[in-house]
Each structure stands twice: as structure tokens, then as C-alpha cells.
Design a protein around this motif. Structure first.
Motif, PDB file in Angstrom:
ATOM      1  N   VAL A   1    -112.756  -4.216 -82.066  1.00 21.56           N
ATOM      2  CA  VAL A   1    -113.091  -3.595 -80.824  1.00 21.56           C
ATOM      3  C   VAL A   1    -112.471  -4.528 -79.768  1.00 21.56           C
ATOM      4  O   VAL A   1    -111.677  -3.960 -78.785  1.00 21.56           O
ATOM      5  CB  VAL A   1    -114.609  -3.206 -80.565  1.00 21.56           C
ATOM      6  N   GLU A   2    -112.625  -5.758 -79.423  1.00 22.19           N
ATOM      7  CA  GLU A   2    -112.071  -6.406 -78.677  1.00 22.19           C
ATOM      8  C   GLU A   2    -110.492  -6.453 -78.531  1.00 22.19           C
ATOM      9  O   GLU A   2    -109.805  -6.470 -77.548  1.00 22.19           O
ATOM     10  CB  GLU A   2    -112.449  -8.034 -78.719  1.00 22.19           C
ATOM     11  N   ASN A   3    -109.908  -6.341 -79.828  1.00 20.31           N
ATOM     12  CA  ASN A   3    -108.320  -6.399 -79.946  1.00 20.31           C
ATOM     13  C   ASN A   3    -107.947  -5.095 -79.360  1.00 20.31           C
ATOM     14  O   ASN A   3    -107.018  -4.924 -78.638  1.00 20.31           O
ATOM     15  CB  ASN A   3    -108.131  -6.388 -81.312  1.00 20.31           C
ATOM     16  N   LEU A   4    -108.716  -3.978 -79.419  1.00 18.59           N
ATOM     17  CA  LEU A   4    -108.229  -2.769 -79.035  1.00 18.59           C
ATOM     18  C   LEU A   4    -108.359  -2.594 -77.407  1.00 18.59           C
ATOM     19  O   LEU A   4    -107.645  -1.828 -76.401  1.00 18.59           O
ATOM     20  CB  LEU A   4    -109.109  -1.484 -79.805  1.00 18.59           C
ATOM     21  N   GLU A   5    -109.813  -3.318 -77.124  1.00 16.68           N
ATOM     22  CA  GLU A   5    -109.839  -3.461 -75.608  1.00 16.68           C
ATOM     23  C   GLU A   5    -108.587  -4.057 -74.823  1.00 16.68           C
ATOM     24  O   GLU A   5    -108.313  -3.635 -73.914  1.00 16.68           O
ATOM     25  CB  GLU A   5    -111.147  -4.192 -75.383  1.00 16.68           C
ATOM     26  N   GLN A   6    -108.097  -4.920 -75.595  1.00 18.39           N
ATOM     27  CA  GLN A   6    -107.021  -5.797 -74.824  1.00 18.39           C
ATOM     28  C   GLN A   6    -105.580  -4.762 -74.784  1.00 18.39           C
ATOM     29  O   GLN A   6    -104.782  -4.912 -73.898  1.00 18.39           O
ATOM     30  CB  GLN A   6    -106.585  -6.885 -75.673  1.00 18.39           C
ATOM     31  N   LYS A   7    -105.926  -3.957 -75.658  1.00 16.67           N
ATOM     32  CA  LYS A   7    -104.592  -3.130 -75.568  1.00 16.67           C
ATOM     33  C   LYS A   7    -104.828  -1.652 -74.871  1.00 16.67           C
ATOM     34  O   LYS A   7    -104.131  -0.870 -74.517  1.00 16.67           O
ATOM     35  CB  LYS A   7    -104.416  -2.578 -77.183  1.00 16.67           C
ATOM     36  N   GLY A   8    -106.138  -1.601 -74.257  1.00 15.44           N
ATOM     37  CA  GLY A   8    -106.403  -0.650 -73.177  1.00 15.44           C
ATOM     38  C   GLY A   8    -107.436   0.434 -73.710  1.00 15.44           C
ATOM     39  O   GLY A   8    -107.647   1.381 -72.844  1.00 15.44           O
ATOM     40  N   ALA A   9    -108.038   0.407 -74.731  1.00 14.13           N
ATOM     41  CA  ALA A   9    -109.257   1.174 -75.224  1.00 14.13           C
ATOM     42  C   ALA A   9    -110.564   0.734 -74.400  1.00 14.13           C
ATOM     43  O   ALA A   9    -110.843  -0.230 -73.832  1.00 14.13           O
ATOM     44  CB  ALA A   9    -109.354   1.207 -76.469  1.00 14.13           C
ATOM     45  N   VAL A  10    -111.348   1.794 -73.724  1.00 15.13           N
ATOM     46  CA  VAL A  10    -112.422   1.395 -73.172  1.00 15.13           C
ATOM     47  C   VAL A  10    -113.403   2.193 -73.839  1.00 15.13           C
ATOM     48  O   VAL A  10    -113.420   3.354 -74.304  1.00 15.13           O
ATOM     49  CB  VAL A  10    -112.198   2.075 -71.926  1.00 15.13           C
ATOM     50  N   PHE A  11    -114.410   1.413 -74.328  1.00 16.66           N
ATOM     51  CA  PHE A  11    -115.563   1.867 -75.093  1.00 16.66           C
ATOM     52  C   PHE A  11    -116.802   2.111 -74.308  1.00 16.66           C
ATOM     53  O   PHE A  11    -117.320   1.319 -73.369  1.00 16.66           O
ATOM     54  CB  PHE A  11    -116.115   0.587 -76.218  1.00 16.66           C
ATOM     55  N   VAL A  12    -117.267   3.342 -74.529  1.00 15.31           N
ATOM     56  CA  VAL A  12    -118.393   3.907 -73.826  1.00 15.31           C
ATOM     57  C   VAL A  12    -119.390   4.386 -74.583  1.00 15.31           C
ATOM     58  O   VAL A  12    -119.369   4.754 -75.851  1.00 15.31           O
ATOM     59  CB  VAL A  12    -117.937   5.075 -72.768  1.00 15.31           C
ATOM     60  N   ASP A  13    -120.592   4.619 -74.031  1.00 12.93           N
ATOM     61  CA  ASP A  13    -121.832   5.153 -75.029  1.00 12.93           C
ATOM     62  C   ASP A  13    -121.899   6.664 -75.052  1.00 12.93           C
ATOM     63  O   ASP A  13    -122.040   7.392 -75.935  1.00 12.93           O
ATOM     64  CB  ASP A  13    -123.220   4.638 -74.362  1.00 12.93           C
ATOM     65  N   GLU A  14    -121.435   7.300 -73.841  1.00 12.68           N
ATOM     66  CA  GLU A  14    -121.586   8.826 -73.719  1.00 12.68           C
ATOM     67  C   GLU A  14    -120.481   9.233 -72.977  1.00 12.68           C
ATOM     68  O   GLU A  14    -119.871   8.723 -72.206  1.00 12.68           O
ATOM     69  CB  GLU A  14    -122.975   9.072 -73.050  1.00 12.68           C
ATOM     70  N   LEU A  15    -120.262  10.614 -73.225  1.00 14.06           N
ATOM     71  CA  LEU A  15    -119.147  11.261 -72.719  1.00 14.06           C
ATOM     72  C   LEU A  15    -119.201  11.420 -71.356  1.00 14.06           C
ATOM     73  O   LEU A  15    -118.080  11.180 -70.456  1.00 14.06           O
ATOM     74  CB  LEU A  15    -118.796  12.787 -73.100  1.00 14.06           C
ATOM     75  N   ASN A  16    -120.343  11.342 -70.294  1.00 14.90           N
ATOM     76  CA  ASN A  16    -120.209  11.383 -68.926  1.00 14.90           C
ATOM     77  C   ASN A  16    -119.685  10.007 -68.315  1.00 14.90           C
ATOM     78  O   ASN A  16    -119.663  10.077 -67.140  1.00 14.90           O
ATOM     79  CB  ASN A  16    -121.874  11.533 -68.591  1.00 14.90           C
ATOM     80  N   GLU A  17    -119.496   9.274 -69.181  1.00 18.74           N
ATOM     81  CA  GLU A  17    -118.888   7.900 -68.628  1.00 18.74           C
ATOM     82  C   GLU A  17    -117.285   7.800 -68.634  1.00 18.74           C
ATOM     83  O   GLU A  17    -116.567   6.834 -68.177  1.00 18.74           O
ATOM     84  CB  GLU A  17    -119.097   6.728 -69.343  1.00 18.74           C
ATOM     85  N   VAL A  18    -116.665   9.225 -69.320  1.00 18.42           N
ATOM     86  CA  VAL A  18    -115.122   9.247 -69.418  1.00 18.42           C
ATOM     87  C   VAL A  18    -114.535  10.143 -68.164  1.00 18.42           C
ATOM     88  O   VAL A  18    -115.213  11.351 -68.041  1.00 18.42           O
ATOM     89  CB  VAL A  18    -114.808  10.083 -70.747  1.00 18.42           C
ATOM     90  N   PRO A  19    -113.769   9.738 -67.625  1.00 21.34           N
ATOM     91  CA  PRO A  19    -113.082  10.544 -66.513  1.00 21.34           C
ATOM     92  C   PRO A  19    -112.307  11.879 -67.231  1.00 21.34           C
ATOM     93  O   PRO A  19    -112.023  11.627 -68.282  1.00 21.34           O
ATOM     94  CB  PRO A  19    -111.676   9.551 -66.355  1.00 21.34           C
ATOM     95  N   LYS A  20    -112.308  13.104 -66.656  1.00 26.89           N
ATOM     96  CA  LYS A  20    -112.120  14.255 -67.171  1.00 26.89           C
ATOM     97  C   LYS A  20    -110.906  14.296 -67.710  1.00 26.89           C
ATOM     98  O   LYS A  20    -110.704  15.092 -68.649  1.00 26.89           O
ATOM     99  CB  LYS A  20    -112.347  15.394 -66.049  1.00 26.89           C
ATOM    100  N   ASP A  21    -109.812  13.690 -67.019  1.00 24.44           N
ATOM    101  CA  ASP A  21    -108.567  13.765 -67.479  1.00 24.44           C
ATOM    102  C   ASP A  21    -107.911  12.751 -68.557  1.00 24.44           C
ATOM    103  O   ASP A  21    -106.793  12.711 -68.621  1.00 24.44           O
ATOM    104  CB  ASP A  21    -107.463  13.511 -66.176  1.00 24.44           C
TER     105      ASP A  21
END
Length: 315
Positions: free
Chosen positions: A51-71
Motif C-alpha cells: 500500500v505504501e509503495n503504491l501511495e508513493q506512486k500516486g495512489a490514494v486509499f480511501v474508505d468510501e466513494l464520497n471521498e473520491v473526486p468525481k473526475d
């Protein structure tokens, strides 16, 4: 002064399975194709290093969809999700990619088929595990009953007396414990329908068989994996039940319990299906700094399974 000797036995197979490998590739290729940030609902697999490796590449981990920008693209984890999750994504007009392991998807389709045929469903699994939440969420609430133990199986009563029953299982369970639960269900309900092909996945089965073999040969054992990883926790249980008393789950080399392993000359090392080989190498290196180490691989089966990526990422 002479350096103490230790023999390290490495389980084979160990570490990444095809479903985990595919899920990580999906995140990496989505980042390559669409650019950062790419959002992932829940941990893509149960491993902090990954998870941390992917975060360094630009992945953002969230709990629910309302935390994700629509685009922004959003990816669903390898454990699978309830039907309400993609439905919500579609209602919000979000672009999503499903990284559910194909072997988990197989269980989802089985649940739908049995329900369509009018059967009452039992899922053998662990309450609260993301895979169990996703599988139970394929049908309306109350359509699937969860059984966790032999005792649960013994006390289970169908909602409709005389109903035709079918069971499914979480893909990462203990093979032996699940066998006991299934035997109890069959004893109580002789006509219960079983999966056409075992639900517990090939990687879980193979890693447990390798851990059993290793446990017979070692006086100490390390399982590399995360405490929230079902398949890793099952490896610890399997090793203890098969003759190795000193077994510890470690996330990486910094967690090695040297005191526990004191006096152990033959140490087994395996890794859960979401743990990368890098962490195995890190643990071996930690032993090499303290001891004169010899390494032997104990092979119980060969794996050559691969899963295709979603079509949207194939170009």
C-alpha cells in the motif's frame, strides 16, 4: 569468535498469488494510463508495504466513494465489493475499475446462481472480512447466512424449513477447519449443494500445504504477512497445528522476534499471498547479518496461474 549457524527453509510456493499480482498491476497501469492521483477504495491487498509503495506512486486509499473526486478513477480492491458499491459509483457517474480477484468473482456468481434457483445460502467465512462483506452484499440483506465455526454449523437452522441449501466459502480460509465445518453441514443437511469447484483458492490451499510441510521440519517459523490478512493468519494457525510451536507473524524484518527463535536451529519462512518477495529477502538478510546462514527451498507444488487485466487497461 565463531558465528552461530542457522538453516533457513523457504516454503515454495509462498507470497504473491495471481489475484494479488493482478490487483497491484491494475493500480500501477491505471496510474500510467490516467496519471496521479488514482483512488483505491480500501487497501488494494492486505499489506502495508504494498500500500505504501503504491501511495508513493500516486495512489490514494480511501474508505468510501464520497471521498473520491468525481473526475478521478477509482479502483475496487482485490477482496471484492457488495453490489451497492459499483451501483453507487454509476449513480455518481464515476469511472471505476474492478480489481476483484477472479476467484472471488466466481463465488459471487455462484451466490447469484443459487439464489436464482431458489436455494437458501450459507457462506462459510469470517464476519467483517472485506471478502465476506462483498460476497454477502451480492444479494439482498438476509439472503445469505454466515457460518464461522463447526458450532455455528451444528446450530444452523434454515429460514424456511425444508429449504434446499447450498454453501459457499471465503477463498482464504483454513482448508482443514473448513473441511470440518462442511462435514458438519453435510451430516445435518445431507442434500446441501456444494461448489462445483472448491471455493478456497489454489494459492491459499498451496501455501497451507507448504506451511504444513515446513512445520514438520522446523523448530521455529516466520510467516511474513499482515495481521489483517486472512490467508497469512491461517498460515500461522496451520504451522502451529502441524508440529511447530514457535511461530510468529511478522510484517517485515524489523518485527522478527529474536527471543522467540532463540535456540532454534532450523527456521522456516513463508509468506502470505499478499506479501511481496522483497520482504522475504529482507528477512533472510536480517538473519545473514546475525548468523552463518544456509538456505534450502522446500517445494510442494508449482504455480503458473495468471489472470487477464481489465480490457480498459490492455491498450
Amino acid at each position: 569468535m565463531s558465528v552461530p549457524e542457522k538453516k533457513l527453509l523457504l516454503a515454495a510456493p509462498r507470497g504473491f498469488c495471481a489475484g494479488v499480482d493482478r490487483a497491484i498491476q491494475i493500480v500501477e497501469k491505471t496510474l500510467e494510463k490516467y496519471g496521479a492521483p488514482v483512488y483505491v477504495r480500501h487497501e488494494i491487498v492486505h499489506n502495508r508495504y504494498v500500500v505504501e509503495n503504491l501511495e508513493q506512486k500516486g495512489a490514494v486509499f480511501v474508505d468510501e466513494l464520497n471521498e473520491v473526486p468525481k473526475d478521478a478513477p477509482v479502483i475496487f480492491s482485490a477482496h471484492g465489493v457488495a453490489k451497492s458499491v459499483p451501483a453507487e459509483a454509476e449513480s455518481r457517474q464515476m469511472f471505476y475499475i474492478d480489481a476483484t480477484c477472479p476467484l472471488v468473482s466466481k463465488v459471487h456468481r455462484e451466490a447469484e446462481r443459487h439464489d436464482k434457483d431458489g436455494m437458501e445460502l450459507i457462506l462459510i467465512g469470517h464476519k467483517g472480512h472485506p471478502e465476506v462483506i462483498g460476497t454477502m452484499g451480492q444479494l439482498e440483506e438476509g439472503r445469505i447466512s454466515l457460518v464461522e465455526t463447526v458450532e455455528d454449523a451444528a446450530s444452523f437452522e434454515p429460514r424456511q424449513p425444508g429449504a434446499q441449501l447450498a454453501y459457499l466459502t471465503q477463498t482464504t480460509l483454513s482448508v482443514d477447519e473448513t473441511k470440518d465445518i462442511v462435514e458438519k453441514l453435510r451430516e445435518k443437511f445431507p442434500d446441501i449443494a456444494s461448489p462445483k469447484k472448491e471455493d478456497i483458492c489454489y494459492a491459499t490451499t498451496n501455501r497451507q500445504a507448504a506451511a504444513k510441510k515446513l512445520a514438520e521440519k522446523c523448530d521455529g517459523m516466520l510467516v511474513i504477512g499482515a495481521p489483517n490478512s486472512s490467508n497469512s493468519m491461517r498460515l500461522v494457525e496451520v504451522a502451529k497445528k502441524n508440529g511447530c510451536e514457535r511461530v510468529s507473524l511478522v510484517q517485515r524484518a524489523a518485527d522478527i522476534p529474536w527471543d522467540l527463535l532463540e535456540g532454534c536451529n532450523v527456521i522456516g519462512i513463508t509468506a502470505g499471498a499478499s506479501a511481496p518477495e522483497t520482504l522475504v529477502e529482507e528477512v533472510i538478510e536480517a538473519f545473514s547479518k546475525r548468523f552463518t546462514v544456509s538456505i534450502e527451498e522446500v517445494v510442494t507444488s508449482e504455480e503458473n496461474v495468471t489472470f487477464k487485466l481489465p480490457r480498459v487497461l490492455e491498450n
